[in-house]
Design a protein around this motif. Sequence first.
Motif, short mmCIF file in Angstrom:
data_model
loop_
_atom_site.label_atom_id
_atom_site.label_comp_id
_atom_site.label_asym_id
_atom_site.label_seq_id
_atom_site.Cartn_x
_atom_site.Cartn_y
_atom_site.Cartn_z
N MET A 137 0.84 -1.20 0.00
CA MET A 137 0.00 0.00 0.00
C MET A 137 0.88 1.24 0.00
O MET A 137 0.84 2.05 0.91
N CYS A 138 1.73 1.33 -1.02
CA CYS A 138 2.60 2.49 -1.10
C CYS A 138 1.97 3.46 -2.09
O CYS A 138 0.86 3.25 -2.55
N GLY A 139 2.70 4.52 -2.41
CA GLY A 139 2.18 5.45 -3.41
C GLY A 139 3.21 5.66 -4.50
O GLY A 139 4.41 5.70 -4.23
N ILE A 140 2.76 5.77 -5.78
CA ILE A 140 3.72 6.03 -6.84
C ILE A 140 3.27 7.19 -7.72
O ILE A 140 2.09 7.44 -7.88
N VAL A 141 4.27 7.89 -8.26
CA VAL A 141 4.03 9.04 -9.14
C VAL A 141 5.02 8.97 -10.30
O VAL A 141 6.11 8.40 -10.16
N GLY A 142 4.64 9.54 -11.43
CA GLY A 142 5.57 9.63 -12.57
C GLY A 142 5.28 10.87 -13.38
O GLY A 142 4.17 11.41 -13.34
N TYR A 143 6.29 11.34 -14.10
CA TYR A 143 6.09 12.52 -14.97
C TYR A 143 6.95 12.40 -16.21
O TYR A 143 8.10 11.94 -16.16
N ILE A 144 6.39 12.83 -17.35
CA ILE A 144 7.17 12.96 -18.58
C ILE A 144 6.64 14.18 -19.31
O ILE A 144 5.43 14.33 -19.50
N GLY A 145 7.52 15.10 -19.66
CA GLY A 145 7.06 16.33 -20.33
C GLY A 145 8.22 17.27 -20.53
O GLY A 145 9.38 16.84 -20.65
N ASP A 146 7.92 18.58 -20.55
CA ASP A 146 8.98 19.58 -20.77
C ASP A 146 9.51 20.16 -19.47
O ASP A 146 10.61 20.72 -19.43
N LYS A 147 8.71 20.02 -18.40
CA LYS A 147 9.13 20.65 -17.14
C LYS A 147 10.13 19.75 -16.41
O LYS A 147 10.28 18.57 -16.75
N LYS A 148 10.75 20.31 -15.37
CA LYS A 148 11.62 19.46 -14.53
C LYS A 148 10.73 18.50 -13.74
O LYS A 148 9.74 18.93 -13.13
N ALA A 149 11.10 17.24 -13.75
CA ALA A 149 10.24 16.23 -13.12
C ALA A 149 10.28 16.33 -11.58
O ALA A 149 9.26 16.10 -10.92
N LYS A 150 11.45 16.69 -11.03
CA LYS A 150 11.65 16.57 -9.57
C LYS A 150 10.57 17.27 -8.74
O LYS A 150 9.93 16.63 -7.90
N PRO A 151 10.31 18.58 -8.96
CA PRO A 151 9.31 19.21 -8.08
C PRO A 151 7.92 18.62 -8.24
O PRO A 151 7.15 18.54 -7.27
N ILE A 152 7.59 18.16 -9.46
CA ILE A 152 6.27 17.56 -9.68
C ILE A 152 6.17 16.24 -8.91
O ILE A 152 5.17 15.94 -8.27
N LEU A 153 7.25 15.48 -8.95
CA LEU A 153 7.25 14.18 -8.26
C LEU A 153 7.17 14.37 -6.75
O LEU A 153 6.42 13.69 -6.05
N ILE A 154 7.94 15.32 -6.24
CA ILE A 154 7.93 15.56 -4.78
C ILE A 154 6.54 16.04 -4.35
O ILE A 154 5.99 15.57 -3.35
N ASN A 155 5.96 16.93 -5.14
CA ASN A 155 4.61 17.42 -4.84
C ASN A 155 3.62 16.25 -4.78
O ASN A 155 2.81 16.14 -3.86
N GLY A 156 3.72 15.35 -5.75
CA GLY A 156 2.82 14.18 -5.78
C GLY A 156 3.05 13.28 -4.58
O GLY A 156 2.11 12.82 -3.94
#
Length: 613
Positions: free
Chosen positions: A1-20
């Motif tokens: 029961m963990c949580g996962i996030v992913g991002y692919i696009g033009d922005k930097k992934a790190k802040p989006i992933l941390i926010n998620g």
Amino acid sequence: MCGIVGYIGDKKAKPILINGLLKLEYRGYDSAGISTLENSEISCVKNKGRVSELNDLAEKQNLDGSIGIAHTRWATHGKPSSENSHPHMDNNKAFSVVHNGIIENYSELRDFLTKKGYHFLSQTDTEVIPNLIHYYYFQDTSDDSAKFLRAVKRACDDLNGSYAIEVISSLSPDRIIVTRKDSPLVIGKGKNENYISSDIPAILSFTKDFYLLNDNEYVEIFKTGEKFYDRNLKSIKKDLKNIDWDATAAEKDGFEDYMLKEIFEQPRSIRETIGSRLRENEKTVLDDICLSKEYLASLNKIYIIACGTAMYAGLVGKCLIENLCNIPVEVDIASEFRYRNPIIDKKTLAIYISQSGETADTIAALKLAKSRGATTLAISNVIGSSITREADYSIYTHAGPEIAVASTKAYTAQVTLLSIIAIYFAETLGSCNKGLLNELKSDIFKLPEQVEEILSNLNDLKAFAKEVHREHDVFFLGRGNDYAVALEGSLKLKEISYIHSEAYAAGELKHGPIALIEPGITVVSILTNPLLLEKSISNIQEVVTRGAKTLVITNQELKNYSFDMVLRIPKTNPYLSPVLSVIPLQLFAYYISKEKKLDVDKPRNLAKSVTVE
Ligand code: F6R
């Protein structure tokens, strides 16, 4: 029961992933990590502790990629530590994987990969996945753009259990591959970017357009698009869904409260607690404990010690262990046990049950038994919790984080696990006939579906709860295991509805409590044991005659009796019936609390973890 996030696009992934991850922290919070891809290289930061600590660490690292995957962990295999945190990589650091769920056959897969020359840095089940992907990638002699996808699919074909997986690779640095089986995963569509998550809330602030993935579907996700495949990698189409939730509703997966969400999670938490421990026609596997036949045969007593709901789960465990193993079992409240000078010696096994693993009285009671020479076994839902660090052996329920103060899914997971432990002891001792053990195993396997069945038909119960919500006293009756469940049902009602309630062993009624029965008073009875049916029915008739309003929860035929409401639950072995009969009781308390407009998740005066005496 963990949580996962992913991002692919033009922005930097790190802040989006941390926010998620911060939004998903309620799903697991013992460790967290992220991997990003830049210039065909994977960078990874992971750490034991909260997401805020990961953020501090990630700030100091060069994680500038605009493709990334991330994970917040609730440990199931291997203690919380940096090595056991996700993402995990293969030995050549070409593939990075985050995973939700449990890989049941991971030790066989580890053996297979070890023979092929792979080695492992963690104790997790997950680490086999990137290495399997690596293995299949290099087995594949063709060289086309679907090679990465084929390798992921071939690796997943080898996995038994549940999973939601995100994979990135330095060998195919333009995509993220995801798939799922029995574990949720969604893809959020943006403009020239895509988001991925196990839970909608983590990415709801970025998009409201989602693809909801089904089991065994694979997706190649690119910056500007996504390709969907079925289990045979045949291309399929999927529709976008607009999800218009507000952020708070989303954190609860659309449920009104955590308690309701957790009640509905029970099919899954029971399934995950069974995992690969129980096997039809084979010996039960409990890797975490090593108690020999000689040791078990030498025992003159088993204590089960806990508080509150966990203690009521222990009462069900007593019935199972005594009947299957022929060893006397005494169940005690931790705060009583620790001060009553109990008789303990080397021939005592003391089992401690604690969802949180942090309950002060339970820990003190464990230390006491240990200091007097007993062997101690902890049952907890939290890997690495204090109680598991103190005990000689620990074994885990896999219920996932329980947020609501009133315990629900932890109880059913505890009872399920106790039944598995009783079977394991009986098999080790040879104390019970194989036919009964096989019947019990097959009944345990059916429990998740039977809980689903109960959860699909709740209207009458809701209506009955509405009638009761203004009352001041409710009684719960049962015999044997039904009495153990009556105690738990009564506790749930007290805790979240503030209605005074008492549970009685049905046969005790005439010895005093029946004086309290008067016209209109509500009596909830549980009847699941055919051998005790007639006697229990006589007890209910005694309260009906005195004008009580009766709710009967049963899996037996009740012809020619008139009760105000009969709620039917599926049939199972009486040893296991508490896992099913408790579900309507949890919901009965829940509906009454809602009708009274109370705070279901945070009832007054209570705390989730009682770390003081
Ligand atoms: C009731 C409830 C409590 C706990 C008890 C023990 O809904 O949650 O009675 O069961 O405080 O807590 P743990 O299992 O964390 O030791």
